[in-house]
Design a protein around this motif. Structure first.
Motif, PDB file in Angstrom:
ATOM      1  N   ARG A 133      28.823  45.619  39.621  1.00  0.00           N
ATOM      2  CA  ARG A 133      27.121  45.548  39.315  1.00  0.00           C
ATOM      3  C   ARG A 133      27.084  44.257  38.533  1.00  0.00           C
ATOM      4  O   ARG A 133      26.000  43.616  38.909  1.00  0.00           O
ATOM      5  N   THR A 134      27.864  44.020  37.582  1.00  0.00           N
ATOM      6  CA  THR A 134      27.492  43.008  36.772  1.00  0.00           C
ATOM      7  C   THR A 134      27.038  42.109  37.752  1.00  0.00           C
ATOM      8  O   THR A 134      26.759  40.741  36.740  1.00  0.00           O
ATOM      9  N   ILE A 135      28.403  41.891  38.348  1.00  0.00           N
ATOM     10  CA  ILE A 135      28.834  40.322  38.969  1.00  0.00           C
ATOM     11  C   ILE A 135      27.468  40.280  39.798  1.00  0.00           C
ATOM     12  O   ILE A 135      27.060  39.178  39.855  1.00  0.00           O
ATOM     13  N   GLY A 136      27.206  41.621  40.548  1.00  0.00           N
ATOM     14  CA  GLY A 136      26.148  41.208  41.991  1.00  0.00           C
ATOM     15  C   GLY A 136      24.915  40.994  41.195  1.00  0.00           C
ATOM     16  O   GLY A 136      24.044  40.606  41.757  1.00  0.00           O
ATOM     17  N   SER A 137      25.035  41.574  39.995  1.00  0.00           N
ATOM     18  CA  SER A 137      22.916  41.275  39.321  1.00  0.00           C
ATOM     19  C   SER A 137      23.185  39.574  38.664  1.00  0.00           C
ATOM     20  O   SER A 137      22.020  38.528  38.030  1.00  0.00           O
ATOM     21  N   LEU A 138      24.286  38.843  38.581  1.00  0.00           N
ATOM     22  CA  LEU A 138      24.639  36.775  38.752  1.00  0.00           C
ATOM     23  C   LEU A 138      23.492  36.385  39.738  1.00  0.00           C
ATOM     24  O   LEU A 138      23.490  37.040  41.230  1.00  0.00           O
ATOM     25  N   ASP A 139      22.511  35.358  39.026  1.00  0.00           N
ATOM     26  CA  ASP A 139      22.192  34.334  40.535  1.00  0.00           C
ATOM     27  C   ASP A 139      23.266  33.545  41.617  1.00  0.00           C
ATOM     28  O   ASP A 139      23.851  33.461  41.063  1.00  0.00           O
ATOM     29  N   GLY A 140      22.519  34.046  42.676  1.00  0.00           N
ATOM     30  CA  GLY A 140      23.568  32.979  43.296  1.00  0.00           C
ATOM     31  C   GLY A 140      25.016  34.025  44.235  1.00  0.00           C
ATOM     32  O   GLY A 140      25.374  34.302  45.083  1.00  0.00           O
ATOM     33  N   VAL A 141      24.865  35.838  43.621  1.00  0.00           N
ATOM     34  CA  VAL A 141      25.627  36.688  44.080  1.00  0.00           C
ATOM     35  C   VAL A 141      24.612  37.731  44.706  1.00  0.00           C
ATOM     36  O   VAL A 141      24.068  38.056  44.225  1.00  0.00           O
ATOM     37  N   LYS A 142      25.245  37.683  46.080  1.00  0.00           N
ATOM     38  CA  LYS A 142      24.440  39.337  46.202  1.00  0.00           C
ATOM     39  C   LYS A 142      25.175  40.873  46.294  1.00  0.00           C
ATOM     40  O   LYS A 142      24.461  41.585  46.193  1.00  0.00           O
ATOM     41  N   SER A 143      26.811  40.600  46.479  1.00  0.00           N
ATOM     42  CA  SER A 143      27.625  41.742  45.837  1.00  0.00           C
ATOM     43  C   SER A 143      28.994  41.187  45.697  1.00  0.00           C
ATOM     44  O   SER A 143      29.124  40.190  45.881  1.00  0.00           O
ATOM     45  N   ALA A 144      29.183  42.280  44.921  1.00  0.00           N
ATOM     46  CA  ALA A 144      30.548  41.816  44.725  1.00  0.00           C
ATOM     47  C   ALA A 144      31.418  43.450  44.880  1.00  0.00           C
ATOM     48  O   ALA A 144      31.385  44.463  44.605  1.00  0.00           O
ATOM     49  N   ARG A 145      32.737  42.955  44.416  1.00  0.00           N
ATOM     50  CA  ARG A 145      33.737  43.885  45.234  1.00  0.00           C
ATOM     51  C   ARG A 145      34.756  43.846  43.945  1.00  0.00           C
ATOM     52  O   ARG A 145      35.898  42.252  44.327  1.00  0.00           O
ATOM     53  N   VAL A 146      35.192  44.426  43.173  1.00  0.00           N
ATOM     54  CA  VAL A 146      36.387  44.598  42.316  1.00  0.00           C
ATOM     55  C   VAL A 146      37.571  44.720  42.758  1.00  0.00           C
ATOM     56  O   VAL A 146      37.749  46.038  42.583  1.00  0.00           O
ATOM     57  N   HIS A 147      38.887  44.586  42.499  1.00  0.00           N
ATOM     58  CA  HIS A 147      40.286  45.111  42.131  1.00  0.00           C
ATOM     59  C   HIS A 147      40.848  45.196  41.417  1.00  0.00           C
ATOM     60  O   HIS A 147      41.416  43.904  41.078  1.00  0.00           O
ATOM     61  N   LEU A 148      40.884  45.830  40.137  1.00  0.00           N
ATOM     62  CA  LEU A 148      41.908  45.452  39.546  1.00  0.00           C
ATOM     63  C   LEU A 148      43.208  46.663  39.265  1.00  0.00           C
ATOM     64  O   LEU A 148      43.373  47.411  39.693  1.00  0.00           O
ATOM     65  N   VAL A 149      44.184  45.691  39.109  1.00  0.00           N
ATOM     66  CA  VAL A 149      45.733  45.964  38.416  1.00  0.00           C
ATOM     67  C   VAL A 149      46.208  46.439  37.042  1.00  0.00           C
ATOM     68  O   VAL A 149      46.462  45.502  36.951  1.00  0.00           O
ATOM     69  N   LEU A 150      46.008  47.391  36.737  1.00  0.00           N
ATOM     70  CA  LEU A 150      46.689  47.304  35.068  1.00  0.00           C
ATOM     71  C   LEU A 150      48.365  48.741  35.508  1.00  0.00           C
ATOM     72  O   LEU A 150      47.697  49.551  35.559  1.00  0.00           O
ATOM     73  N   PRO A 151      49.246  47.442  35.342  1.00  0.00           N
ATOM     74  CA  PRO A 151      50.491  48.450  35.355  1.00  0.00           C
ATOM     75  C   PRO A 151      50.548  48.457  34.318  1.00  0.00           C
ATOM     76  O   PRO A 151      49.670  48.462  33.197  1.00  0.00           O
ATOM     77  N   GLU A 152      51.211  50.710  34.447  1.00  0.00           N
ATOM     78  CA  GLU A 152      51.427  51.212  32.970  1.00  0.00           C
ATOM     79  C   GLU A 152      52.884  50.539  32.193  1.00  0.00           C
ATOM     80  O   GLU A 152      53.507  50.261  33.151  1.00  0.00           O
ATOM     81  N   ARG A 153      52.687  50.884  31.070  1.00  0.00           N
ATOM     82  CA  ARG A 153      54.103  50.390  30.329  1.00  0.00           C
ATOM     83  C   ARG A 153      54.990  51.643  31.102  1.00  0.00           C
ATOM     84  O   ARG A 153      54.642  52.519  30.138  1.00  0.00           O
ATOM     85  N   GLN A 154      56.560  51.058  31.154  1.00  0.00           N
ATOM     86  CA  GLN A 154      57.078  52.136  31.288  1.00  0.00           C
ATOM     87  C   GLN A 154      58.026  52.517  29.838  1.00  0.00           C
ATOM     88  O   GLN A 154      58.210  51.400  29.112  1.00  0.00           O
ATOM     89  N   LEU A 155      58.578  52.982  29.832  1.00  0.00           N
ATOM     90  CA  LEU A 155      59.419  53.711  28.970  1.00  0.00           C
ATOM     91  C   LEU A 155      61.183  53.195  29.307  1.00  0.00           C
ATOM     92  O   LEU A 155      61.128  52.454  29.293  1.00  0.00           O
ATOM     93  N   PHE A 156      61.048  52.843  27.348  1.00  0.00           N
ATOM     94  CA  PHE A 156      62.475  52.301  27.128  1.00  0.00           C
ATOM     95  C   PHE A 156      62.403  50.402  27.847  1.00  0.00           C
ATOM     96  O   PHE A 156      63.593  50.132  28.908  1.00  0.00           O
ATOM     97  N   SER A 157      61.599  49.839  28.273  1.00  0.00           N
ATOM     98  CA  SER A 157      61.373  48.734  28.644  1.00  0.00           C
ATOM     99  C   SER A 157      60.599  47.460  27.789  1.00  0.00           C
ATOM    100  O   SER A 157      59.745  47.757  26.560  1.00  0.00           O
ATOM    101  N   ARG A 158      61.070  46.419  28.180  1.00  0.00           N
ATOM    102  CA  ARG A 158      61.361  45.594  26.874  1.00  0.00           C
ATOM    103  C   ARG A 158      60.186  44.772  27.225  1.00  0.00           C
ATOM    104  O   ARG A 158      58.567  44.056  26.645  1.00  0.00           O
ATOM    105  N   ASP A 159      60.032  44.668  28.333  1.00  0.00           N
ATOM    106  CA  ASP A 159      58.746  43.656  28.807  1.00  0.00           C
ATOM    107  C   ASP A 159      58.233  44.391  29.913  1.00  0.00           C
ATOM    108  O   ASP A 159      58.938  45.010  30.849  1.00  0.00           O
ATOM    109  N   ALA A 160      56.611  44.174  29.535  1.00  0.00           N
ATOM    110  CA  ALA A 160      55.563  44.777  30.542  1.00  0.00           C
ATOM    111  C   ALA A 160      54.243  43.856  31.867  1.00  0.00           C
ATOM    112  O   ALA A 160      54.324  42.499  30.774  1.00  0.00           O
TER     113      ALA A 160
END
Length: 537
Positions: A133-160
């Motif tokens: 909705r926020t991106i679609g309210s900008l000038d020059g943008v008719k509509s927008a679709r957003v895909h987010l990938v938020l990985p979960e922190r695994q147990l006993f893992s150093r790097d996320a």
């Protein structure tokens, strides 16, 4: 002949045709008057999905607000006076939602039995919907679709794993500027926890890549180019403002080339000053000692009591005194750590082209070009050097040249005259064009369709009252006044020096032929004449 007799003699066919034409004209005039006198409609929403369009129309029907759906069912129009009321009413119901769900998903009361997985999915959907909705309210943008990938922190893992985002944008115009694309990336990165701007990918509806996810050197290179362009634009605006303020708007062209140093340097220096000594500590020690020599050997007196006391005074004695002092000095020490961030200007090249002055000619003659004086060019050069921070040691170059611009003419220097349609102001131009087109269509129908048709009907009714006279034997029969009204044969060609007796048979044949033509042209009138003759016989 009055109008009633004209209608009776016109016949039922012509009468029904006239009534049909009158009904069509009345309908056209009614439609035209209704369109002109009715309140114009304005756009309520555009680009609405079919599912939400049905809900919007139901709300409008319940509120007795007339609406009209146009543009393949994607836009809905209502009367102009009810646009704001309709939008407020529909906004209270959350319509239209632009095809996305925001944080209102948590307003549902059935969240008590949801699992942790469902709550996380709803949170992700809400965040994606709000960003869309926020991106679609900008000038020059008719509509927008957003895909987010938020990985979960695994147990006993150093790097996320790092979050990523993908955005598909439908544009209202051809393309977005580079600044707008960076703004969208920073907007999404700021609203998403742990997301960086260089991990956001933006694509338009045609599949064209506007911004790609970058990491490491690619992201640094993109930032370097953007900073260099920003620096050159800043200096260009500064020079353009100061030069155009003197020579006039549009009379200067400025180009800047900046060589930048983006190396990040960290330097540590330690300096000792031998002259800057300070006593840090002082240590003093003293030592005193005595020593003597006694007679060697064994004597009778050694066995006598107090023999040691007497014997110790017999030999020589030595006394030693020793002292030492230790002084510690602190030498002046300076440690300096300097970190130079990248982005320093290594060299500047400034090119400025200045237009001369145009002197209008007398009595409408062509304007003459006059170059600027050397003193004016020297002053402009000094101002440009001061504005850009000219440094000769680093090799900066500033060139200010006076030349005639090919694109400027005396006519362009004057203010543009108002256009012939400037009086329209903020009027609804499309509405005016629609009304004018309707009037032209109505007038064309009246003059080119209705007028010839009505004229033909009137002429046909008038000819029904006068039956043409038949020549020859029909004209001399017992037709009475009806036969007398028929046209007589033309005898001009016969009387012109031609012997009537010799061509008597031809005249009769011509008369019979003309009678046949009259009967073919006027079958109804000929039938009435023959019936009259039969009745009189």
């Amino acid at each position: 002949m009055n109008f009633t007799q004209l209608l009776l003699k016109a016949g039922p066919t012509r009468l029904f045709a006239m009534l049909g034409i009158a009904a069509v004209v009345a309908a056209l005039l009614f439609t035209l008057v209704f369109r002109i006198g009715g309140e114009p409609k304005a756009l309520l929403f555009a680009g609405v999905e079919t599912r939400e369009m049905a809900e919007i129309t139901q709300r409008l029907e319940a509120a007795d607000i007339p609406y009209e759906i146009r543009e393949d069912g994607g836009s809905i129009y209502v009367t102009r006076s009810q646009v704001f009321n309709a939008r407020m009413m529909l906004s209270a119901d959350g319509l239209p939602s632009r095809g996305s769900i925001g944080y209102e998903i948590f307003d549902q009361p059935d969240a008590l039995g949801q699992t942790q997985f469902q709550q996380n999915i709803n949170r992700l959907r809400a965040l994606e919907g709000e960003l869309s909705r926020t991106i679609g309210s900008l000038d020059g943008v008719k509509s927008a679709r957003v895909h987010l990938v938020l990985p979960e922190r695994q147990l006993f893992s150093r790097d996320a794993e790092q979050p990523t985002a993908s955005i598909v944008i439908q544009l209202r115009r051809d393309e977005l500027t580079a600044g707008q694309v960076r703004a969208i990336r920073n907007l999404v990165a700021s609203a998403t926890p742990g997301l960086s701007a260089n991990r956001v990918t933006i694509v338009d509806e045609t599949g064209r890549l506007l911004a790609a996810a970058q990491s490491g050197e690619d992201g640094a290179a993109d930032g370097i180019d953007a900073r260099q362009v920003a620096t050159e634009d800043r200096i260009r605006r500064t020079v353009t403002d100061i030069v155009e303020g003197i020579v006039g708007q549009g009379n200067a062209r400025v180009q800047i080339t900046a060589e930048m140093d983006f190396n990040r340097v960290s330097e540590t220096r330690q300096t000792f000053d031998p002259e800057g000594r300070v006593v840090r500590s002082t240590q003093t020690s003293e030592e005193t000692g005595r020593s003597g020599e006694q007679a060697r050997g064994t004597t009778a007196g050694a066995n006598v009591p107090d023999a040691n006391a007497s014997s110790s005074q017999n030999g020589p004695q030595n006394e030693n005194n020793q002292s030492s002092e230790t002084v510690n000095y602190e030498i002046s020490n300076t440690t300096r750590t300097e970190v130079s961030e990248g982005g320093r200007v290594r060299r500047l090249s400034v090119a400025v082209a200045v237009n001369g002055t145009m002197t209008p000619g007398a009595d409408g003659a062509a304007a003459t070009y006059t170059p600027r004086s050397a003193e004016d060019m020297q002053r402009l050069t000094a101002l440009v050097r001061s504005a850009v921070g000219f440094n000769q040691e680093r090799g900066d170059v500033v060139e200010v040249v006076n030349t005639q611009f090919a694109s400027l003419t005396p006519g362009n220097e004057a203010a543009a005259a108002p256009g012939m349609f400037d009086f329209l102001g903020n009027l609804d131009v499309m509405r005016i064009v629609e009304i004018v087109a309707s009037l032209i269509a109505a007038l064309a129908f009246v003059f080119f369709v209705l007028r010839p048709l009505v004229g033909g009907l009137i002429r046909g009714g008038a000819n029904a009252g006068a039956v043409p006279a038949l020549p020859g034997p029909l004209g001399s029969g017992g037709g009475g006044g009806v036969a007398a009204a028929l046209p007589a044969p033309d005898a001009a060609a016969i009387d012109a020096g031609i012997d009537i007796a010799q061509i008597n048979g031809r005249v009769r044949a011509s008369s019979v032929k003309k009678v046949a033509e009259v009967v073919e042209q006027h079958p109804d009138e000929s039938v009435q004449i023959i019936r009259g003759w039969l009745n009189n016989a």
